[in-house]
Write a protein that holds these residues in place. Sequence first.
Motif, mmCIF file in Angstrom:
data_model
loop_
_atom_site.group_PDB
_atom_site.id
_atom_site.type_symbol
_atom_site.label_atom_id
_atom_site.label_comp_id
_atom_site.label_asym_id
_atom_site.label_seq_id
_atom_site.Cartn_x
_atom_site.Cartn_y
_atom_site.Cartn_z
ATOM 1 N N UNK A 1 43.203 42.920 52.404
ATOM 2 C CA UNK A 1 43.867 41.996 51.522
ATOM 3 C C UNK A 1 43.657 42.443 50.076
ATOM 4 N N UNK A 2 44.727 42.441 49.326
ATOM 5 C CA UNK A 2 44.652 42.871 47.927
ATOM 6 C C UNK A 2 44.054 41.752 47.077
ATOM 7 N N UNK A 3 43.113 42.125 46.305
ATOM 8 C CA UNK A 3 42.441 41.161 45.442
ATOM 9 C C UNK A 3 42.978 41.304 44.002
ATOM 10 N N UNK A 4 43.215 40.139 43.332
ATOM 11 C CA UNK A 4 43.720 40.162 41.949
ATOM 12 C C UNK A 4 42.570 40.544 41.029
ATOM 13 N N UNK A 5 42.825 41.500 40.130
ATOM 14 C CA UNK A 5 41.761 41.944 39.223
ATOM 15 C C UNK A 5 41.311 40.800 38.297
ATOM 16 N N UNK A 6 40.055 40.841 37.915
ATOM 17 C CA UNK A 6 39.485 39.823 37.026
ATOM 18 C C UNK A 6 40.217 39.781 35.687
ATOM 19 N N UNK A 7 40.658 40.920 35.211
ATOM 20 C CA UNK A 7 41.338 40.976 33.911
ATOM 21 C C UNK A 7 42.630 40.146 33.926
ATOM 22 N N UNK A 8 43.251 39.998 35.088
ATOM 23 C CA UNK A 8 44.469 39.194 35.200
ATOM 24 C C UNK A 8 44.174 37.760 34.775
ATOM 25 N N UNK A 9 43.091 37.197 35.240
ATOM 26 C CA UNK A 9 42.746 35.818 34.906
ATOM 27 C C UNK A 9 42.415 35.681 33.413
ATOM 28 N N UNK A 10 41.757 36.692 32.880
ATOM 29 C CA UNK A 10 41.436 36.673 31.456
ATOM 30 C C UNK A 10 42.721 36.642 30.626
ATOM 31 N N UNK A 11 43.650 37.544 30.937
ATOM 32 C CA UNK A 11 44.900 37.605 30.177
ATOM 33 C C UNK A 11 45.770 36.385 30.435
#
Length: 83
Positions: A1-11
Amino acid sequence: MNRIPESYYFYKDQLRKAKEEKAKLKKEYELKVNGLNDEIAFLKEQIRSQHTMIEQSVEYVLKLEQQIKSFDLELSIDKKEGA
């Protein structure tokens, strides 16, 4: 399963904050513009009132000048008849 990068939530959070700030600034801007428009309308009304007052004053002065000329004419006629 592909995990959303942490930076996505920051931005995503930064984008949300920027949109909120933009909405806040837009509301402040609109309030200031409305305030200025109200002030301009008030000043225009004052100018119209002053213009009306000046027109009435000029009419009154012209009327007084006409009365003075009329009195001067009457006096000169009375002087000629009395002489």
